[in-house]
Design an enzyme around this catalytic site. Structure first.
Site, PDB file in Angstrom:
ATOM      1  N   GLY A 158      42.494   1.831  64.571  1.00 31.99           N
ATOM      2  CA  GLY A 158      41.488   0.463  63.678  1.00 31.99           C
ATOM      3  C   GLY A 158      42.844  -0.248  64.282  1.00 31.99           C
ATOM      4  N   CYS A 186      37.370  11.859  54.474  1.00 29.52           N
ATOM      5  CA  CYS A 186      38.935  10.359  54.520  1.00 29.52           C
ATOM      6  C   CYS A 186      39.417  11.097  52.740  1.00 29.52           C
ATOM      7  CB  CYS A 186      38.333   9.060  54.587  1.00 29.52           C
ATOM      8  SG  CYS A 186      36.798   9.173  53.831  1.00 29.52           S
ATOM      9  N   GLY A 218      37.187   5.041  61.220  1.00 30.20           N
ATOM     10  CA  GLY A 218      38.025   5.959  61.435  1.00 30.20           C
ATOM     11  C   GLY A 218      39.234   6.269  61.395  1.00 30.20           C
ATOM     12  N   SER A 219      39.996   6.824  62.227  1.00 29.18           N
ATOM     13  CA  SER A 219      41.318   7.222  62.540  1.00 29.18           C
ATOM     14  C   SER A 219      41.951   5.870  62.462  1.00 29.18           C
ATOM     15  CB  SER A 219      42.102   8.090  63.595  1.00 29.18           C
ATOM     16  OG  SER A 219      41.613   7.487  64.511  1.00 29.18           O
ATOM     17  N   ASN A 220      43.473   5.696  61.875  1.00 29.69           N
ATOM     18  CA  ASN A 220      44.519   4.298  61.867  1.00 29.69           C
ATOM     19  C   ASN A 220      44.718   3.551  63.314  1.00 29.69           C
ATOM     20  OD1 ASN A 220      44.389   5.164  59.036  1.00 29.69           O
ATOM     21  ND2 ASN A 220      45.675   4.353  57.929  1.00 29.69           N
ATOM     22  N   LYS A 270      27.682   1.908  67.864  1.00 31.19           N
ATOM     23  CA  LYS A 270      27.850   2.676  68.504  1.00 31.19           C
ATOM     24  C   LYS A 270      28.370   4.210  67.846  1.00 31.19           C
ATOM     25  CE  LYS A 270      32.078   4.943  70.245  1.00 31.19           C
ATOM     26  NZ  LYS A 270      32.042   6.230  69.960  1.00 31.19           N
ATOM     27  N   GLU A 319      47.908  12.391  57.423  1.00 33.34           N
ATOM     28  CA  GLU A 319      47.126  12.886  56.731  1.00 33.34           C
ATOM     29  C   GLU A 319      46.348  14.346  58.038  1.00 33.34           C
ATOM     30  OE1 GLU A 319      42.925  10.568  59.184  1.00 33.34           O
ATOM     31  OE2 GLU A 319      42.132  11.135  57.323  1.00 33.34           O
ATOM     32  N   GLU A 327      37.854   0.885  57.533  1.00 33.33           N
ATOM     33  CA  GLU A 327      38.316   1.490  56.974  1.00 33.33           C
ATOM     34  C   GLU A 327      38.570   2.971  57.566  1.00 33.33           C
ATOM     35  OE1 GLU A 327      37.298   1.109  54.130  1.00 33.33           O
ATOM     36  OE2 GLU A 327      36.544  -0.028  53.854  1.00 33.33           O
TER      37      GLU A 327
HETATM   38  P1  NAD Z   1      38.465   7.658  65.835  1.00 32.75           P
HETATM   39  O1  NAD Z   1      39.180   6.923  65.436  1.00 32.75           O
HETATM   40  O2  NAD Z   1      39.451   8.832  66.978  1.00 32.75           O
HETATM   41  O3  NAD Z   1      37.120   7.832  66.388  1.00 32.75           O
HETATM   42  C1  NAD Z   1      36.740   6.901  65.071  1.00 32.75           C
HETATM   43  C2  NAD Z   1      35.078   6.244  65.998  1.00 32.75           C
HETATM   44  O4  NAD Z   1      36.117   5.351  66.790  1.00 32.75           O
HETATM   45  C3  NAD Z   1      34.465   6.961  66.985  1.00 32.75           C
HETATM   46  O5  NAD Z   1      33.234   6.728  67.486  1.00 32.75           O
HETATM   47  C4  NAD Z   1      34.369   6.800  68.639  1.00 32.75           C
HETATM   48  O6  NAD Z   1      35.179   6.620  69.547  1.00 32.75           O
HETATM   49  C5  NAD Z   1      35.713   5.585  68.417  1.00 32.75           C
HETATM   50  N1  NAD Z   1      37.118   4.806  69.620  1.00 32.75           N
HETATM   51  C6  NAD Z   1      37.898   6.011  69.691  1.00 32.75           C
HETATM   52  N2  NAD Z   1      38.433   5.167  70.195  1.00 32.75           N
HETATM   53  C7  NAD Z   1      38.617   3.410  70.381  1.00 32.75           C
HETATM   54  C8  NAD Z   1      38.874   2.077  70.504  1.00 32.75           C
HETATM   55  N3  NAD Z   1      39.986   2.154  71.668  1.00 32.75           N
HETATM   56  N4  NAD Z   1      37.763   0.845  70.659  1.00 32.75           N
HETATM   57  C9  NAD Z   1      36.708   1.259  70.411  1.00 32.75           C
HETATM   58  N5  NAD Z   1      36.290   2.292  69.819  1.00 32.75           N
HETATM   59  C10 NAD Z   1      36.816   3.206  69.121  1.00 32.75           C
HETATM   60  O7  NAD Z   1      37.899   9.107  64.272  1.00 32.75           O
HETATM   61  P2  NAD Z   1      37.345  10.006  63.465  1.00 32.75           P
HETATM   62  O8  NAD Z   1      38.410  11.593  64.308  1.00 32.75           O
HETATM   63  O9  NAD Z   1      36.112  10.279  64.402  1.00 32.75           O
HETATM   64  O10 NAD Z   1      37.290  10.049  62.389  1.00 32.75           O
HETATM   65  C11 NAD Z   1      38.077  10.817  61.619  1.00 32.75           C
HETATM   66  C12 NAD Z   1      38.910  10.068  60.698  1.00 32.75           C
HETATM   67  O11 NAD Z   1      38.140   8.630  60.177  1.00 32.75           O
HETATM   68  C13 NAD Z   1      40.050   9.871  59.646  1.00 32.75           C
HETATM   69  O12 NAD Z   1      41.195   9.339  59.930  1.00 32.75           O
HETATM   70  C14 NAD Z   1      39.270  10.015  58.937  1.00 32.75           C
HETATM   71  O13 NAD Z   1      40.213   9.213  57.008  1.00 32.75           O
HETATM   72  C15 NAD Z   1      39.062   8.040  59.087  1.00 32.75           C
HETATM   73  N6  NAD Z   1      37.881   8.115  58.059  1.00 32.75           N
HETATM   74  C16 NAD Z   1      37.589   6.951  57.322  1.00 32.75           C
HETATM   75  C17 NAD Z   1      36.988   6.695  56.245  1.00 32.75           C
HETATM   76  C18 NAD Z   1      36.561   5.294  55.207  1.00 32.75           C
HETATM   77  O14 NAD Z   1      35.794   4.697  54.494  1.00 32.75           O
HETATM   78  N7  NAD Z   1      37.993   5.408  55.032  1.00 32.75           N
HETATM   79  C19 NAD Z   1      35.412   7.553  55.719  1.00 32.75           C
HETATM   80  C20 NAD Z   1      35.094   8.814  57.298  1.00 32.75           C
HETATM   81  C21 NAD Z   1      36.434   9.034  57.789  1.00 32.75           C
END
Ligand code: NAD
Length: 497
Positions: free
Chosen positions: A236, A287, A231-233, A178, A388, A253
């Site tokens: 996650g 990130c 994605g975001s904390n 996804k 962040e 991550e």
């Molecule tokens: P996000 O958490 O909003 O979304 C990430 C993914 O999760 C998207 O595909 C989103 O649709 C999905 N998602 C959202 N809600 C969900 C749920 N309830 N269940 C399952 N999936 C769900 O994050 P974002 O805004 O897309 O990305 C930015 C964040 O990602 C920042 O915090 C950044 O630091 C982090 N990031 C971390 C790394 C790493 O390797 N540590 C790399 C890149 C980005």
């Protein structure tokens, strides 16, 4: 530009090797221009169910294909990505906003990962080890996990997907992926590449849609044995608790609050270059972005002055224009979050030296642009120093010693990347030992990871797993211990010696 590069007006899910039309859609917006590029399906649980069924069937056969043969397909995927690098980079810049030079760099990461993981087709090493009994052989081998779910963010739509899906498929898993709703075009381009490279149907399935619908359905699906999430904390943490309830394997991550440390013996010009690149590259939406500069008080004024001078040279605009060094913010929600933190910083008593405002008017009118921003006189306890922001905002924190610099660096809940500029070899080695992050740079900024090293962080950044590097295989495989007794009698370990 969009018409020329992308013929499709609507994307379709890719399930069981077929393009399946969606029912409802949302527009994918180019953040540089505010224009709609393409429509992406907003799928639901039924599409996830179909994708899992397809992956289950495909995985059984795929796992029996010898790994070097699986690798041949991955080599072809890498070659096709290489052939299409410029097209992919331009489309990536259109959907994500990062400047084209960075777009090319990100596609290159995907290409490198394809070739690197294809090489694993002839390794995937386990161990052989002596058994404790006579006429007995012992070894450990890697086994695929099964059907794995990959959930990726918008800020690295092709690199992060490659870090996850290539180790997954080389190890004999099948994937349900996804992508983020903001950046589905890279996923669509990859489906064409998988097909052309001859990846059997069902080995990778792509389902577009929101996190709350598609992502959540994947996390809850008992046919998916592993969730690999970036994605975001907040997201996650929720995924981890649901996977914990189901005892499902989960790799996370997440965010960062990364710092560049500049010591009194640093090459200041080099440090300024490193700070600018890691703070304002991808408009600070990495990130690993540098959002804190921890500077020795003796060089604070000099550093501040030089950063400010260099910031004036940053041209901001559409990333497809090679002249621009900083692109837009992903969307209005991203802009609003950054604006909120500017007010928080001012309220906390940090001094705004540069930027701090949305850029509008003229060629910036329809996109989402924010001026590169520098705060000084920040303290380690301010929210702008701990949380962040995910934008082009950096805060200077002054310290009196090397030890204090390390303490400030480590005093946040995240642990992704850190960097130190110093000419003292003793400080270099102490820093790499004491900086509590998954990635440490010396005399370079906080960004620039290479795909053959483990990528990930400590503390709140992750849950102990790593993307990329050979360590990614640990996420996508189970260890199996195999004992072969060729004594012809029943030998009981721990007893019969
Ligand atoms: P996000 O958490 O909003 O979304 C990430 C993914 O999760 C998207 O595909 C989103 O649709 C999905 N998602 C959202 N809600 C969900 C749920 N309830 N269940 C399952 N999936 C769900 O994050 P974002 O805004 O897309 O990305 C930015 C964040 O990602 C920042 O915090 C950044 O630091 C982090 N990031 C971390 C790394 C790493 O390797 N540590 C790399 C890149 C980005």
């Amino acid at each position: 530009m969009s018409e020329k590069l992308l013929e499709e007006q609507k994307l379709s899910n890719y399930i069981d090797g077929k393009y399946v039309d969606g029912k409802t859609f949302r527009s994918v917006i180019n953040p540089a221009t505010g224009e709609s590029i393409v429509e992406v399906p907003l799928s639901g649980k039924d599409s996830v169910d179909a994708a899992v069924d397809s992956a289950k069937k495909a995985q059984k056969e795929w796992a029996l294909v010898p790994a070097p043969m699986r690798a041949e397909i991955l080599y072809k995927i890498g070659a096709l990505m290489k052939e299409r690098k410029e097209r992919l980079a331009q489309l990536l810049t259109m959907e994500n906003g990062k400047v084209i030079e960075e777009g090319r760099g990100e596609v290159q990461e995907g290409i490198d990962m394809a070739f690197y993981m294809a090489g694993e087709g002839r390794r995937l090493f386990g161990q052989t080890t002596p058994a404790e009994l006579n006429n007995k052989f012992a070894m450990s081998v890697r086994a695929p996990v099964g059907v794995v779910g990959i959930i990726t963010p918008w800020n690295f739509p092709i690199a992060i997907a490659s870090w996850k899906s290539f180790p997954a498929i080389i190890a004999g898993n099948a994937v349900v992926w996804k992508p983020a709703t903001e950046t589905p075009i890279m996923a669509h381009e990859m489906t064409k590449i998988y097909e052309e490279a001859g990846l059997p149907k069902g080995v990778i399935n792509v389902v577009y849609g929101s996190g709350g619908d598609v992502g959540d359905a994947m996390v809850h699906h008992d046919g998916i044995k592993l969730i690999s999430f970036t994605g975001s904390n907040d997201t996650g943490r929720n995924i981890a608790s649901e996977c914990g309830r189901q005892l499902k394997k989960v790799s996370l991550e997440m965010g960062g609050k990364n710092a560049v440390i500049v010591m009194d013996d640093a090459d200041i010009e080099l440090a300024v270059e490193g700070i600018l690149w890691s703070a304002f590259g991808t408009s600070g939406q990495r990130c690993t972005a540098c959002s804190r500069v921890i500077v020795h008080e003796d060089v604070k004024e000099q550093l501040e002055k030089r950063i400010l001078e260099e910031m004036k040279g940053l041209t901001i605009g559409d990333g497809l224009d090679e002249e621009n060094k900083v692109g837009p913010i992903i969307n209005k929600a991203g802009l609003d979050k950054i604006k909120k933190y500017i007010e928080i910083g001012k309220g906390e008593g940090a001094r705004l030296l540069e930027g701090g405002y949305e850029i509008t008017g003229g060629k910036h009118e329809k996109g989402y642009y924010f001026a590169p921003t520098l705060f000084t006189d920040a303290t380690k306890d301010m929210r702008i120093s701990k949380e962040e922001i995910f934008g082009p905002v950096v805060s200077l924190i002054s310290v009196k010693s090397f030890e204090e610099a390390i303490e400030v660096n480590n005093g946040v809940t995240y642990g992704l990347s850190s960097s130190i500029f110093t000419a003292d070899v003793n400080r270099v080695f102490k820093a790499q030992r004491d900086l509590d992050t998954g990635i440490v740079y010396v005399n370079a900024g906080t960004t620039g990871a290479e795909i053959h090293l483990p990528f990930g962080g400590t503390k709140g950044t992750g849950n102990g797993h790593r993307d990329s590097g050979v360590q990614a295989l640990d996420v996508f495989t189970e260890w199996k211990a195999v004992y072969v007794d060729y004594s012809g009698k029943l030998q009981r370990a721990q007893i019969d010696n």
